[in-house]
Write an enzyme that holds these catalytic residues in place. Structure first.
Site, PDB file in Angstrom:
ATOM      1  N   ASP A  39       0.817  -1.223   0.000  1.00 44.45           N
ATOM      2  CA  ASP A  39       0.000   0.000   0.000  1.00 44.45           C
ATOM      3  C   ASP A  39       0.848   1.269   0.000  1.00 44.45           C
ATOM      4  O   ASP A  39       0.387   2.342   0.388  1.00 44.45           O
ATOM      5  CB  ASP A  39      -0.986  -0.004   1.174  1.00 44.45           C
ATOM      6  CG  ASP A  39      -0.273  -0.081   2.519  1.00 44.45           C
ATOM      7  OD1 ASP A  39       0.966  -0.278   2.525  1.00 44.45           O
ATOM      8  OD2 ASP A  39      -0.946   0.066   3.551  1.00 44.45           O
ATOM      9  N   HIS A 243      24.544   4.029 -17.686  1.00 47.59           N
ATOM     10  CA  HIS A 243      23.397   4.328 -16.824  1.00 47.59           C
ATOM     11  C   HIS A 243      23.536   3.657 -15.450  1.00 47.59           C
ATOM     12  O   HIS A 243      22.563   3.164 -14.880  1.00 47.59           O
ATOM     13  CB  HIS A 243      22.083   3.925 -17.507  1.00 47.59           C
ATOM     14  CG  HIS A 243      21.683   4.890 -18.582  1.00 47.59           C
ATOM     15  ND1 HIS A 243      20.687   4.629 -19.497  1.00 47.59           N
ATOM     16  CD2 HIS A 243      22.146   6.121 -18.887  1.00 47.59           C
ATOM     17  CE1 HIS A 243      20.565   5.660 -20.317  1.00 47.59           C
ATOM     18  NE2 HIS A 243      21.440   6.579 -19.961  1.00 47.59           N
ATOM     19  N   ASP A 260      25.961  12.228 -12.979  1.00 44.63           N
ATOM     20  CA  ASP A 260      24.969  12.667 -13.951  1.00 44.63           C
ATOM     21  C   ASP A 260      23.671  12.798 -13.175  1.00 44.63           C
ATOM     22  O   ASP A 260      23.046  11.791 -12.819  1.00 44.63           O
ATOM     23  CB  ASP A 260      24.865  11.619 -15.066  1.00 44.63           C
ATOM     24  CG  ASP A 260      23.886  12.026 -16.165  1.00 44.63           C
ATOM     25  OD1 ASP A 260      23.072  12.946 -15.945  1.00 44.63           O
ATOM     26  OD2 ASP A 260      23.929  11.400 -17.243  1.00 44.63           O
ATOM     27  N   ASP A 271      19.662  18.424 -16.545  1.00 45.07           N
ATOM     28  CA  ASP A 271      20.409  17.182 -16.811  1.00 45.07           C
ATOM     29  C   ASP A 271      21.887  17.556 -16.943  1.00 45.07           C
ATOM     30  O   ASP A 271      22.311  18.028 -17.988  1.00 45.07           O
ATOM     31  CB  ASP A 271      19.851  16.574 -18.111  1.00 45.07           C
ATOM     32  CG  ASP A 271      20.469  15.229 -18.452  1.00 45.07           C
ATOM     33  OD1 ASP A 271      21.268  14.713 -17.649  1.00 45.07           O
ATOM     34  OD2 ASP A 271      20.143  14.701 -19.537  1.00 45.07           O
ATOM     35  N   HIS A 350      27.537   6.841 -27.384  1.00 47.14           N
ATOM     36  CA  HIS A 350      26.203   7.454 -27.343  1.00 47.14           C
ATOM     37  C   HIS A 350      26.202   8.748 -28.145  1.00 47.14           C
ATOM     38  O   HIS A 350      27.246   9.185 -28.624  1.00 47.14           O
ATOM     39  CB  HIS A 350      25.752   7.675 -25.894  1.00 47.14           C
ATOM     40  CG  HIS A 350      26.654   8.563 -25.081  1.00 47.14           C
ATOM     41  ND1 HIS A 350      26.723   9.927 -25.258  1.00 47.14           N
ATOM     42  CD2 HIS A 350      27.540   8.282 -24.083  1.00 47.14           C
ATOM     43  CE1 HIS A 350      27.584  10.441 -24.395  1.00 47.14           C
ATOM     44  NE2 HIS A 350      28.114   9.466 -23.680  1.00 47.14           N
ATOM     45  N   HIS A 354      20.206  15.223 -26.534  1.00 47.98           N
ATOM     46  CA  HIS A 354      18.792  14.910 -26.756  1.00 47.98           C
ATOM     47  C   HIS A 354      17.989  16.150 -26.421  1.00 47.98           C
ATOM     48  O   HIS A 354      18.483  17.045 -25.725  1.00 47.98           O
ATOM     49  CB  HIS A 354      18.362  13.716 -25.873  1.00 47.98           C
ATOM     50  CG  HIS A 354      18.788  13.850 -24.425  1.00 47.98           C
ATOM     51  ND1 HIS A 354      18.068  14.574 -23.501  1.00 47.98           N
ATOM     52  CD2 HIS A 354      19.866  13.388 -23.754  1.00 47.98           C
ATOM     53  CE1 HIS A 354      18.691  14.520 -22.327  1.00 47.98           C
ATOM     54  NE2 HIS A 354      19.794  13.814 -22.450  1.00 47.98           N
ATOM     55  N   HIS A 361      14.482  13.096 -21.470  1.00 46.34           N
ATOM     56  CA  HIS A 361      14.626  12.826 -22.906  1.00 46.34           C
ATOM     57  C   HIS A 361      13.318  13.303 -23.515  1.00 46.34           C
ATOM     58  O   HIS A 361      12.350  12.557 -23.587  1.00 46.34           O
ATOM     59  CB  HIS A 361      14.865  11.336 -23.168  1.00 46.34           C
ATOM     60  CG  HIS A 361      16.165  10.856 -22.590  1.00 46.34           C
ATOM     61  ND1 HIS A 361      16.458   9.531 -22.398  1.00 46.34           N
ATOM     62  CD2 HIS A 361      17.258  11.516 -22.149  1.00 46.34           C
ATOM     63  CE1 HIS A 361      17.674   9.405 -21.869  1.00 46.34           C
ATOM     64  NE2 HIS A 361      18.172  10.603 -21.709  1.00 46.34           N
ATOM     65  N   GLU A 384      26.419  16.522 -24.419  1.00 46.56           N
ATOM     66  CA  GLU A 384      27.010  15.609 -23.442  1.00 46.56           C
ATOM     67  C   GLU A 384      27.950  14.570 -24.031  1.00 46.56           C
ATOM     68  O   GLU A 384      27.722  13.368 -23.919  1.00 46.56           O
ATOM     69  CB  GLU A 384      25.901  14.906 -22.658  1.00 46.56           C
ATOM     70  CG  GLU A 384      24.818  14.255 -23.521  1.00 46.56           C
ATOM     71  CD  GLU A 384      23.810  13.498 -22.651  1.00 46.56           C
ATOM     72  OE1 GLU A 384      24.239  12.657 -21.845  1.00 46.56           O
ATOM     73  OE2 GLU A 384      22.606  13.741 -22.792  1.00 46.56           O
ATOM     74  N   TYR A 388      34.757   6.686 -22.707  1.00 45.30           N
ATOM     75  CA  TYR A 388      34.723   5.618 -21.705  1.00 45.30           C
ATOM     76  C   TYR A 388      35.701   4.535 -22.153  1.00 45.30           C
ATOM     77  O   TYR A 388      35.498   3.920 -23.198  1.00 45.30           O
ATOM     78  CB  TYR A 388      33.303   5.049 -21.584  1.00 45.30           C
ATOM     79  CG  TYR A 388      32.260   6.149 -21.530  1.00 45.30           C
ATOM     80  CD1 TYR A 388      31.895   6.719 -20.320  1.00 45.30           C
ATOM     81  CD2 TYR A 388      31.693   6.649 -22.706  1.00 45.30           C
ATOM     82  CE1 TYR A 388      30.974   7.761 -20.278  1.00 45.30           C
ATOM     83  CE2 TYR A 388      30.783   7.694 -22.671  1.00 45.30           C
ATOM     84  CZ  TYR A 388      30.423   8.243 -21.459  1.00 45.30           C
ATOM     85  OH  TYR A 388      29.521   9.281 -21.422  1.00 45.30           O
ATOM     86  N   ARG A 406      32.301  12.062 -18.761  1.00 48.81           N
ATOM     87  CA  ARG A 406      31.231  12.712 -19.539  1.00 48.81           C
ATOM     88  C   ARG A 406      31.075  14.120 -18.979  1.00 48.81           C
ATOM     89  O   ARG A 406      31.226  14.324 -17.762  1.00 48.81           O
ATOM     90  CB  ARG A 406      29.913  11.931 -19.440  1.00 48.81           C
ATOM     91  CG  ARG A 406      28.754  12.601 -20.168  1.00 48.81           C
ATOM     92  CD  ARG A 406      27.555  11.668 -20.447  1.00 48.81           C
ATOM     93  NE  ARG A 406      26.854  11.210 -19.268  1.00 48.81           N
ATOM     94  CZ  ARG A 406      26.954   9.986 -18.763  1.00 48.81           C
ATOM     95  NH1 ARG A 406      27.757   9.096 -19.324  1.00 48.81           N
ATOM     96  NH2 ARG A 406      26.279   9.647 -17.680  1.00 48.81           N
ATOM     97  N   GLU A 408      28.255  17.224 -19.351  1.00 44.13           N
ATOM     98  CA  GLU A 408      26.925  17.483 -19.920  1.00 44.13           C
ATOM     99  C   GLU A 408      26.379  18.809 -19.443  1.00 44.13           C
ATOM    100  O   GLU A 408      26.340  19.085 -18.241  1.00 44.13           O
ATOM    101  CB  GLU A 408      25.966  16.355 -19.504  1.00 44.13           C
ATOM    102  CG  GLU A 408      24.531  16.593 -19.953  1.00 44.13           C
ATOM    103  CD  GLU A 408      23.631  15.387 -19.698  1.00 44.13           C
ATOM    104  OE1 GLU A 408      23.861  14.654 -18.731  1.00 44.13           O
ATOM    105  OE2 GLU A 408      22.672  15.219 -20.476  1.00 44.13           O
TER     106      GLU A 408
HETATM  107  N1  GLY Z   1      20.755  11.452 -17.662  1.00 44.65           N
HETATM  108  C1  GLY Z   1      20.454  10.771 -18.836  1.00 44.65           C
HETATM  109  C2  GLY Z   1      21.086  11.400 -19.973  1.00 44.65           C
HETATM  110  O1  GLY Z   1      22.036  12.133 -19.810  1.00 44.65           O
HETATM  111  O2  GLY Z   1      20.655  11.274 -21.079  1.00 44.65           O
HETATM  112 MN    MN Z   2      22.512  13.163 -18.038  1.00 41.17          MN
HETATM  113 MN    MN Z   3      21.325  13.793 -20.992  1.00 37.71          MN
END
Ligand code: GLY
Ligand code: MN
Ligand code: MN
Length: 444
Positions: A39, A243, A260, A271, A350, A354, A361, A384, A388, A406, A408
Site C-alpha cells: 500500500d 546508466h 549525472d 540534466d 552514445h 537529446h 529525454h 554531453e 569511456y 562525460r 553534460e
Molecule cells: N541522464 C540521462 C542522460 O544524460 O541522457
Molecule cells: Mn545526463
Molecule cells: Mn542527458
C-alpha cells in the site's frame, strides 16, 4: 517559487485547439498512481502532456478540449472533494477548484465520466488522444465510443477519425516559451549548485551514495520535489557504465567520479554531468581524457544555432574525439576513415545530446521528412560528449583503462547561437581543482 503561470496553460490549450480540425475533441488522462509495494505509492508525477495543458497536479483526472463548444471548450473530470480522504491523503481541488484555480470552463466528478463523456464525443468527427501510451485508457476510450455505436440506430453518430495527439502536442512542447526557459534556468541553477556541493564534499572513504545525498540536499532545499531521473554517481570503473545507478561503491583516491544528475522544477528537467577526481587532483591520463571531452563539447556548442541541423553538434564531437584519441595513441589510423568505420564507438558510444524539457529525454522529432531537424530559437537540448575506456580494453595501455568521462550541459537555442543554462558548475581542470582545494582547505 518560479513556476509556469496560469495564463500560459490557457495559451497552450488555445494554441492546440487552433490546430485541431473543425468539429473535433481531444481527450487526455492524468498519470496513474504507481504502486511501489503493497500500500505504498511512488511519489506522484503528473503525465507531462496532461501537465503541459492543465497544470493540474492530481491523479484520476481527464482533460477534454472541444474547440468551438459554446458551453465551454475546456472540461476537466476530477476527483470530488471528500473530507475523510482529504484528512488522510491531502487536499483535492474538486470541481469548484478545477474551475476557479485551473481555468476549466466546466468540471465533473471523475466517477461520472462513463455517463457524460460519450455524450460529449457524440457528433464530433475526430478524436485526438495519446493513443498507445496508456492501453487501459485506450480501452476506456473504445468503451465510450462503443456506447455511441450501440445507439447508432437511434441516430447517434460516432466519430470516424482517431488521431494521435502526439504530433501536434509534442511539436508545441519542443519550442520552449520564455516562461518555460525561466523554469528550466531555475532547475539548472539548483542542479549546478548540487554538483558544486558534491564536488566540495568529495573525499576518499565516503561512498557514492554520500555524494548522492549532497545532491538530494540541494535539490530539495531548492524546492525541487524530486530528481528528473535516477541520479548516476559512478566512481572508478563504474564511470564506464553509462546508466550506472547502484551508487554504493567506496570512493578511492586516484579514481574519478562521474555524476549525472539534475532536478525537476514544476515538471521541467535539468540534466548535468560533471566528472572529477575523488582526491581533487587529476592524474595526467585523466586530465588528457577530460580535456579532450571538454574540447569536443566546446566544438559542439559552436554548432548550435538557428539554421544548423540537429546532427551538426554530434558530428563535431565525433571529429574532435576521434582526432584526440589518435593523438593520444588510443586509436590508430586516418581520422576520416576512423569516423567512417565508427571506430570511435569503442570509446564514445552514445549521441551528443537529446531534447530536454518536461521529460529529460524530451518529446519532439529529430528528423523531419527524413532530414535532420533544423534548430530554431527556443529548442532546448543537452550537449554531453563522453569517453569511456573499458576496464578490460586490451587494445590500450593499462594506464588508460577504466577512465570514464562525460561532461553534460543544457542549452536553449537563441537568435545568436545558444544560451548555456548550466554554467554554474566549474568545468575546466583548473576550476575544478581550485574549487576542491578550497573546500579541503576550509574543512582542514
Ligand atoms: N541522464 C540521462 C542522460 O544524460 O541522457
Ligand atoms: Mn545526463
Ligand atoms: Mn542527458
Amino acid at each position: 517559487m518560479i513556476h509556469i503561470p496560469k495564463s500560459e496553460y490557457s495559451r497552450r490549450r488555445k494554441a492546440l485547439m487552433a490546430q485541431m480540425e473543425p468539429n473535433s475533441i481531444a481527450i487526455l488522462p492524468a498519470a496513474a498512481v504507481a504502486i511501489r509495494n503493497r500500500d505504498v505509492e511512488h511519489v506522484y508525477r503528473q503525465d507531462s502532456d496532461f501537465q503541459y495543458l492543465s497544470g493540474f497536479p492530481e491523479p484520476q483526472a481527464v482533460l477534454v478540449l472541444m474547440p468551438g463548444r459554446v458551453h465551454g471548450e475546456y472540461l476537466l473530470f476530477c476527483r470530488e472533494r471528500n473530507a475523510e480522504r482529504e484528512l488522510w491523503d491531502g487536499l483535492r481541488a474538486g470541481q469548484e477548484g478545477a474551475i476557479r484555480d485551473f481555468g476549466a470552463d466546466d468540471a465533473f466528478p471523475i466517477t461520472d465520466i462513463d455517463d457524460i463523456l460519450p455524450g460529449l464525443i457524440e457528433g464530433r468527427d475526430r478524436v485526438y488522444s495519446a493513443m498507445g501510451s496508456n492501453p487501459e485508457f485506450d480501452r476506456h476510450l473504445m468503451d465510450w465510443i462503443n456506447v455511441i455505436r450501440s445507439k447508432a440506430h437511434l441516430g447517434a453518430q460516432p466519430p470516424n477519425e482517431y488521431v494521435a495527439l502526439d504530433h501536434l502536442l509534442h511539436d508545441m512542447r519542443l519550442y520552449k516559451s520564455a516562461a518555460e526557459v525561466k523554469v528550466m534556468r531555475e532547475a539548472a541553477r539548483i542542479s549546478a549548485q548540487a554538483h558544486v556541493r558534491a564536488m566540495q564534499a568529495s573525499r576518499a572513504g565516503l561512498f557514492e551514495f554520500s555524494l548522492e545525498a549532497e545532491l538530494d540536499y540541494e535539490f530539495r532545499k531548492g524546492g525541487a520535489k524530486m530528481p528528473a531521473y535516477g541520479s548516476i554517481v559512478a566512481s572508478g570503473r563504474n564511470s564506464c557504465i553509462l546508466h550506472y545507478q547502484q551508487n554504493d561503491a567506496l570512493l578511492k583516491d586516484g579514481d574519478l567520479v562521474l555524476i549525472d544528475a539534475g532536478c525537476e522544477i514544476d515538471c521541467y528537467a535539468s540534466d548535468i554531468t560533471r566528472t572529477w577526481p575523488v582526491s581533487g587532483k587529476f592524474s595526467p591520463e585523466q586530465k588528457a581524457i577530460y580535456e579532450l571531452v571538454l574540447a569536443s563539447q566546446e566544438a559542439a556548442f559552436a554548432e548550435i544555432a538557428p539554421n544548423k541541423h540537429w546532427n551538426q553538434a554530434h558530428e563535431a564531437t565525433v571529429r574532435v574525439i576521434t582526432a584526440g584519441l589518435v593523438d593520444l595513441g588510443l586509436l590508430q589510423g586516418d581520422v576520416d576513415e576512423l569516423i567512417a568505420s565508427e571506430a570511435y564507438k569503442a570509446f564514445y558510444m552514445h549521441r551528443a545530446g537529446h531534447w530536454l524539457g518536461m521529460d529529460v529525454h524530451d518529446v519532439g522529432e529529430y528528423k523531419v521528412g527524413g532530414e535532420w531537424r533544423v534548430l530554431e530559437v527556443g529548442m532546448a537540448l543537452t550537449v554531453e560528449p563522453g569517453i569511456y575506456i573499458a576496464p578490460d580494453n586490451q587494445n590500450v595501455a593499462k594506464k588508460w583503462r577504466g577512465i570514464g568521462v562525460r561532461i553534460e550541459d543544457d542549452v536553449v537555442v537563441t537568435r545568436q547561437g545558444c544560451e548555456i543554462l548550466t554554467k554554474g558548475v566549474p568545468k575546466t581542470v583548473a576550476e575544478i581543482e581550485a574549487l576542491m582545494a578550497a573546500a579541503r582547505a576550509q574543512a582542514a
